[in-house]
Design a protein around this motif. Structure first.
Motif, PDB file in Angstrom:
ATOM      1  N   PRO A 266      64.172  19.872  36.995  1.00 49.44           N
ATOM      2  CA  PRO A 266      64.429  20.199  38.412  1.00 49.44           C
ATOM      3  C   PRO A 266      64.940  21.615  38.618  1.00 49.44           C
ATOM      4  O   PRO A 266      64.624  22.260  39.631  1.00 49.44           O
ATOM      5  CB  PRO A 266      65.484  19.161  38.819  1.00 49.44           C
ATOM      6  N   HIS A 267      65.735  22.132  37.668  1.00 50.20           N
ATOM      7  CA  HIS A 267      66.306  23.471  37.838  1.00 50.20           C
ATOM      8  C   HIS A 267      65.251  24.566  37.760  1.00 50.20           C
ATOM      9  O   HIS A 267      65.522  25.721  38.138  1.00 50.20           O
ATOM     10  CB  HIS A 267      67.412  23.717  36.801  1.00 50.20           C
ATOM     11  N   LEU A 268      64.047  24.225  37.274  1.00 51.51           N
ATOM     12  CA  LEU A 268      62.963  25.198  37.205  1.00 51.51           C
ATOM     13  C   LEU A 268      61.876  24.926  38.232  1.00 51.51           C
ATOM     14  O   LEU A 268      60.790  25.518  38.174  1.00 51.51           O
ATOM     15  CB  LEU A 268      62.353  25.210  35.794  1.00 51.51           C
ATOM     16  N   GLU A 269      62.156  24.056  39.163  1.00 53.34           N
ATOM     17  CA  GLU A 269      61.191  23.723  40.206  1.00 53.34           C
ATOM     18  C   GLU A 269      60.801  24.995  40.962  1.00 53.34           C
ATOM     19  O   GLU A 269      61.645  25.783  41.378  1.00 53.34           O
ATOM     20  CB  GLU A 269      61.778  22.704  41.179  1.00 53.34           C
ATOM     21  N   GLY A 270      59.505  25.185  41.120  1.00 49.45           N
ATOM     22  CA  GLY A 270      59.017  26.349  41.844  1.00 49.45           C
ATOM     23  C   GLY A 270      58.721  27.557  40.982  1.00 49.45           C
ATOM     24  O   GLY A 270      58.064  28.497  41.443  1.00 49.45           O
ATOM     25  N   ARG A 271      59.187  27.541  39.725  1.00 52.02           N
ATOM     26  CA  ARG A 271      58.870  28.654  38.832  1.00 52.02           C
ATOM     27  C   ARG A 271      57.552  28.358  38.125  1.00 52.02           C
ATOM     28  O   ARG A 271      57.424  27.321  37.453  1.00 52.02           O
ATOM     29  CB  ARG A 271      59.982  28.869  37.796  1.00 52.02           C
ATOM     30  N   PRO A 272      56.560  29.210  38.279  1.00 48.26           N
ATOM     31  CA  PRO A 272      55.252  28.918  37.679  1.00 48.26           C
ATOM     32  C   PRO A 272      55.347  28.834  36.163  1.00 48.26           C
ATOM     33  O   PRO A 272      56.073  29.586  35.521  1.00 48.26           O
ATOM     34  CB  PRO A 272      54.374  30.090  38.119  1.00 48.26           C
ATOM     35  N   GLY A 273      54.595  27.878  35.599  1.00 47.30           N
ATOM     36  CA  GLY A 273      54.513  27.772  34.157  1.00 47.30           C
ATOM     37  C   GLY A 273      55.441  26.757  33.530  1.00 47.30           C
ATOM     38  O   GLY A 273      55.450  26.619  32.302  1.00 47.30           O
ATOM     39  N   TYR A 274      56.208  26.021  34.323  1.00 45.28           N
ATOM     40  CA  TYR A 274      57.172  25.090  33.743  1.00 45.28           C
ATOM     41  C   TYR A 274      56.848  23.632  34.053  1.00 45.28           C
ATOM     42  O   TYR A 274      56.555  22.860  33.148  1.00 45.28           O
ATOM     43  CB  TYR A 274      58.592  25.451  34.194  1.00 45.28           C
ATOM     44  N   ASN A 275      56.883  23.212  35.305  1.00 44.36           N
ATOM     45  CA  ASN A 275      56.622  21.812  35.636  1.00 44.36           C
ATOM     46  C   ASN A 275      55.170  21.617  36.058  1.00 44.36           C
ATOM     47  O   ASN A 275      54.656  22.334  36.913  1.00 44.36           O
ATOM     48  CB  ASN A 275      57.557  21.364  36.776  1.00 44.36           C
ATOM     49  N   THR A 276      54.512  20.626  35.446  1.00 46.84           N
ATOM     50  CA  THR A 276      53.107  20.408  35.756  1.00 46.84           C
ATOM     51  C   THR A 276      52.920  19.872  37.173  1.00 46.84           C
ATOM     52  O   THR A 276      53.677  19.003  37.622  1.00 46.84           O
ATOM     53  CB  THR A 276      52.477  19.428  34.750  1.00 46.84           C
ATOM     54  N   PRO A 277      51.917  20.370  37.899  1.00 50.33           N
ATOM     55  CA  PRO A 277      51.595  19.786  39.203  1.00 50.33           C
ATOM     56  C   PRO A 277      50.704  18.553  39.094  1.00 50.33           C
ATOM     57  O   PRO A 277      50.450  17.876  40.092  1.00 50.33           O
ATOM     58  CB  PRO A 277      50.858  20.927  39.908  1.00 50.33           C
ATOM     59  N   PHE A 278      50.244  18.240  37.880  1.00 50.92           N
ATOM     60  CA  PHE A 278      49.316  17.129  37.669  1.00 50.92           C
ATOM     61  C   PHE A 278      50.135  15.903  37.286  1.00 50.92           C
ATOM     62  O   PHE A 278      50.312  15.571  36.116  1.00 50.92           O
ATOM     63  CB  PHE A 278      48.294  17.494  36.600  1.00 50.92           C
ATOM     64  N   ARG A 279      50.652  15.185  38.301  1.00 52.18           N
ATOM     65  CA  ARG A 279      51.648  14.149  38.067  1.00 52.18           C
ATOM     66  C   ARG A 279      51.053  12.811  37.665  1.00 52.18           C
ATOM     67  O   ARG A 279      51.718  11.995  37.021  1.00 52.18           O
ATOM     68  CB  ARG A 279      52.518  13.949  39.331  1.00 52.18           C
ATOM     69  N   THR A 280      49.809  12.557  38.021  1.00 53.96           N
ATOM     70  CA  THR A 280      49.153  11.311  37.648  1.00 53.96           C
ATOM     71  C   THR A 280      48.067  11.605  36.618  1.00 53.96           C
ATOM     72  O   THR A 280      47.582  12.740  36.503  1.00 53.96           O
ATOM     73  CB  THR A 280      48.515  10.616  38.860  1.00 53.96           C
ATOM     74  N   VAL A 281      47.667  10.566  35.890  1.00 52.19           N
ATOM     75  CA  VAL A 281      46.642  10.790  34.874  1.00 52.19           C
ATOM     76  C   VAL A 281      45.311  11.136  35.523  1.00 52.19           C
ATOM     77  O   VAL A 281      44.528  11.920  34.973  1.00 52.19           O
ATOM     78  CB  VAL A 281      46.539   9.555  33.948  1.00 52.19           C
ATOM     79  N   GLU A 282      45.040  10.592  36.720  1.00 54.79           N
ATOM     80  CA  GLU A 282      43.792  10.939  37.410  1.00 54.79           C
ATOM     81  C   GLU A 282      43.770  12.428  37.767  1.00 54.79           C
ATOM     82  O   GLU A 282      42.734  13.092  37.637  1.00 54.79           O
ATOM     83  CB  GLU A 282      43.629  10.097  38.671  1.00 54.79           C
ATOM     84  N   GLU A 283      44.906  12.959  38.222  1.00 59.09           N
ATOM     85  CA  GLU A 283      44.979  14.390  38.523  1.00 59.09           C
ATOM     86  C   GLU A 283      44.773  15.228  37.260  1.00 59.09           C
ATOM     87  O   GLU A 283      44.127  16.281  37.301  1.00 59.09           O
ATOM     88  CB  GLU A 283      46.330  14.720  39.156  1.00 59.09           C
ATOM     89  N   ALA A 284      45.331  14.757  36.153  1.00 53.12           N
ATOM     90  CA  ALA A 284      45.178  15.484  34.897  1.00 53.12           C
ATOM     91  C   ALA A 284      43.720  15.513  34.453  1.00 53.12           C
ATOM     92  O   ALA A 284      43.223  16.539  33.975  1.00 53.12           O
ATOM     93  CB  ALA A 284      46.051  14.855  33.822  1.00 53.12           C
ATOM     94  N   VAL A 285      43.026  14.391  34.606  1.00 54.97           N
ATOM     95  CA  VAL A 285      41.615  14.327  34.221  1.00 54.97           C
ATOM     96  C   VAL A 285      40.769  15.210  35.133  1.00 54.97           C
ATOM     97  O   VAL A 285      39.900  15.960  34.671  1.00 54.97           O
ATOM     98  CB  VAL A 285      41.109  12.877  34.255  1.00 54.97           C
ATOM     99  N   GLU A 286      41.032  15.144  36.426  1.00 57.55           N
ATOM    100  CA  GLU A 286      40.191  15.827  37.401  1.00 57.55           C
ATOM    101  C   GLU A 286      40.464  17.324  37.470  1.00 57.55           C
ATOM    102  O   GLU A 286      39.539  18.137  37.555  1.00 57.55           O
ATOM    103  CB  GLU A 286      40.390  15.209  38.783  1.00 57.55           C
ATOM    104  N   HIS A 287      41.747  17.708  37.433  1.00 62.51           N
ATOM    105  CA  HIS A 287      42.097  19.101  37.708  1.00 62.51           C
ATOM    106  C   HIS A 287      42.914  19.783  36.606  1.00 62.51           C
ATOM    107  O   HIS A 287      42.982  21.011  36.580  1.00 62.51           O
ATOM    108  CB  HIS A 287      42.898  19.184  39.016  1.00 62.51           C
ATOM    109  N   GLY A 288      43.550  19.018  35.734  1.00 59.99           N
ATOM    110  CA  GLY A 288      44.432  19.616  34.740  1.00 59.99           C
ATOM    111  C   GLY A 288      43.718  19.995  33.463  1.00 59.99           C
ATOM    112  O   GLY A 288      42.539  19.700  33.273  1.00 59.99           O
ATOM    113  N   PRO A 289      44.437  20.642  32.550  1.00 62.31           N
ATOM    114  CA  PRO A 289      43.821  21.099  31.303  1.00 62.31           C
ATOM    115  C   PRO A 289      43.752  20.038  30.210  1.00 62.31           C
ATOM    116  O   PRO A 289      43.124  20.263  29.180  1.00 62.31           O
ATOM    117  CB  PRO A 289      44.742  22.236  30.871  1.00 62.31           C
ATOM    118  N   HIS A 290      44.408  18.891  30.404  1.00 64.17           N
ATOM    119  CA  HIS A 290      44.388  17.852  29.379  1.00 64.17           C
ATOM    120  C   HIS A 290      42.960  17.393  29.101  1.00 64.17           C
ATOM    121  O   HIS A 290      42.125  17.302  30.011  1.00 64.17           O
ATOM    122  CB  HIS A 290      45.225  16.636  29.823  1.00 64.17           C
ATOM    123  N   LEU A 291      42.707  17.100  27.847  1.00 63.78           N
ATOM    124  CA  LEU A 291      41.394  16.614  27.426  1.00 63.78           C
ATOM    125  C   LEU A 291      41.500  15.102  27.257  1.00 63.78           C
ATOM    126  O   LEU A 291      41.809  14.590  26.185  1.00 63.78           O
ATOM    127  CB  LEU A 291      40.965  17.302  26.132  1.00 63.78           C
TER     128      LEU A 291
END
Length: 385
Positions: A266-291
Motif C-alpha cells: 500500500p505504501h507504494l500505491e501509485g508508483r509505477p513498477g511496484y503493484n500489479t494492475p492485473f488483479r485477477t487471473v483473467e486480467e493477467a491472461v488477457e493483458h498482463g505479461p504472465h505466461l
C-alpha cells in the motif's frame, strides 16, 4: 528468440498454505533449477538481487558461483545487479571471479533495483538513484576495460593506478545489459554505450515498456551504433502451462490472486513498477505479461509481445507459481519442448550465435588488449595481406 529462466529467489510463505521452505532448501532449488535449465536447452539462467523484502537473493555472486560449478554451457546472468547501491570496485572483482569460474559465460543486467528499501539500507539517497547508476557504471566499464585506472567521482573516494583482479575471462569484459522498467534513464545509458536493453515487462501495460524500448532504439542509432546490435530482452512474470487455457485459469486462479494480495504494498500505491494492475487471473491472461495458458496461448502471447518489442531474449520465471520443484521442472520441460521451438522459428535472432566468451566487447584500449588478442589481430592482418 533466445530464452532464459529468471529467479529472484522469493521466500515468502505460500499464500494459500502458509508453508515456508527452509532457506537452505530454497537456495538449493535455485541451483538445481539452473542445472535442469541447461539440460533442457535454455540459453541462459539469471539470478536477481534484492536487499529488502521476502527474498534470498542478496548475494547473487555466491549463487552464480555455485551455478558455474554445476553447469558447463548455459549463460549465467543477473536480473538485476543493483549497481546503484554497490561499490563498482567490488562489482568488478566479484563478477570477474564468476566470469573466470564459468569460463566466459557471465553477462550482467544492471539496474537501480525494484525494491525501494535498499537505498535506506545502504545509507543512500533514493533521489540520486539515477546519478548513482550512471557514475558507478561508467567506473565499472573502465575497471573492466583498463588497468592502472585513476578516477575521481561524486560517490566514492578517488582511485589511483588501480587494477582490479581477477581480470575478466579472456581479457574482454562481459556483456552488460541495462534493466529498464519505468524511466528513460536506463534506455538512455544503454544507448549511449551501445549496450543491450532488458525490459522488465512486468507490472505495467505493454505500452509503457514499448515507449522505453522505442526511445532506446532511437537514441542507440543517434549515438552512432549499429541497430543490428541493439538487442532487447523482455521479462514475462510467472509461467503456468496446462493443456488448455481454461484449465490453466482454473488451476492457477486461487494461487495467483492470493499472491497478488500478499505482495501488494500500500505504501507504494501509485508508483509505477511496484503493484500489479492485473488483479485477477483473467486480467493477467488477457493483458498482463504472465505466461498462463495452453502452449499455443503462450506462443501467441510471446509473439504478440515480439510484434511490439522486437525482442531477442525472452525471460520466464517458474518458481513464482506455487508449485514444488518437480512440477516446476515439468513446466520448464513443457516450455522447452512445446513452446520454445515454435517461437524460435518465428522470431529468429543473431543474439548469442557465438560461443560464450567469443562475442565479448571489443572496444578496449589497444594497450590493454590481451596478448592473445594482439596475436590474433596480427595473424588476421597477415592473412588479409
Amino acid at each position: 528468440m533466445r530464452f532464459q529462466v529468471l529467479t529472484i529467489v522469493g521466500h515468502a510463505p505460500h499464500p494459500l498454505t502458509g508453508e515456508l521452505a527452509p532457506a537452505a532448501d530454497r537456495l538449493a532449488e535455485v541451483v538445481d533449477t539452473g542445472v535442469a535449465a541447461e539440460q533442457l536447452g535454455f540459453d541462459g539462467y539469471a539470478v536477481g538481487e534484492r536487499h529488502a523484502g521476502p527474498f534470498l537473493s542478496s548475494a547473487p555472486t555466491v549463487l552464480l558461483g555455485a551455478l558455474a560449478a554445476r553447469t558447463s554451457r548455459i549463460r549465467l546472468l543477473t536480473g538485476v545487479t543493483v549497481v546503484a547501491v554497490l561499490d563498482p570496485v567490488r562489482v568488478a572483482e566479484d563478477y570477474a571471479t564468476v566470469d573466470q569460474l564459468s569460463r566466459g559465460r557471465l553477462e550482467l543486467v544492471i539496474g537501480k533495483g525494484a525494491e525501494a528499501g535498499h537505498f535506506d539500507l545502504f545509507g543512500l539517497d533514493e533521489s540520486l538513484q539515477w546519478e548513482y547508476q550512471a557514475e558507478k557504471y561508467e567506473l565499472l566499464r573502465r575497471l573492466w576495460r583498463e588497468e592502472n585506472v585513476s578516477w575521481t567521482g561524486r560517490f566514492r573516494p578517488p582511485l589511483k593506478d588501480v587494477t582490479t583482479v581477477p581480470r575478466p575471462y579472456g581479457g574482454r569484459p562481459p556483456r552488460v545489459w541495462h534493466g529498464s522498467a519505468t524511466s528513460l534513464a536506463s534506455p538512455e545509458l544503454a544507448a549511449r554505450h551501445g549496450d543491450p536493453l532488458f525490459s522488465a515487462n512486468a507490472v505495467q501495460p505493454r505500452e509503457a515498456y514499448a515507449r522505453l524500448i522505442a526511445h532506446y532504439r532511437e537514441r542507440f542509432e543517434a549515438y552512432g551504433h549499429d541497430l543490428r546490435t541493439a538487442y532487447v530482452g523482455a521479462g514475462s512474470g510467472g509461467l503456468f502451462i496446462a493443456d488448455t487455457t481454461r484449465q490453466a485459469v482454473a488451476l492457477f486462479r486461487d494461487f495467483y490472486e492470493a499472491r497478488v494480495r500478499q505482495s501488494h504494498r500500500p505504501h507504494l500505491e501509485g508508483r509505477p513498477g511496484y503493484n500489479t494492475p492485473f488483479r485477477t487471473v483473467e486480467e493477467a491472461v488477457e493483458h498482463g505479461p504472465h505466461l498462463i495458458g495452453s502452449p499455443q496461448q503462450i506462443i501467441d502471447k510471446i509473439l504478440g509481445y515480439h510484434q511490439v518489442y522486437r525482442h531477442d531474449l525472452q525471460s520466464i520465471t517458474v518458481d513464482s507459481s506455487g508449485l514444488g520443484l518437480p512440477q516446476q521442472i515439468e513446466q520448464l520441460q513443457r516450455f522447452a519442448e512445446e513452446i520454445a521451438p515454435a517461437v524460435r522459428a518465428a522470431a529468429p535472432t543473431t543474439l548469442w550465435q557465438e560461443a560464450p566468451g567469443d562475442d565479448r566487447a571489443t572496444d578496449l584500449p589497444t594497450a590493454h588488449r590481451t596478448a592473445d588478442d594482439r596475436t590474433a589481430e596480427r595473424a588476421g592482418d597477415r592473412t588479409a595481406g
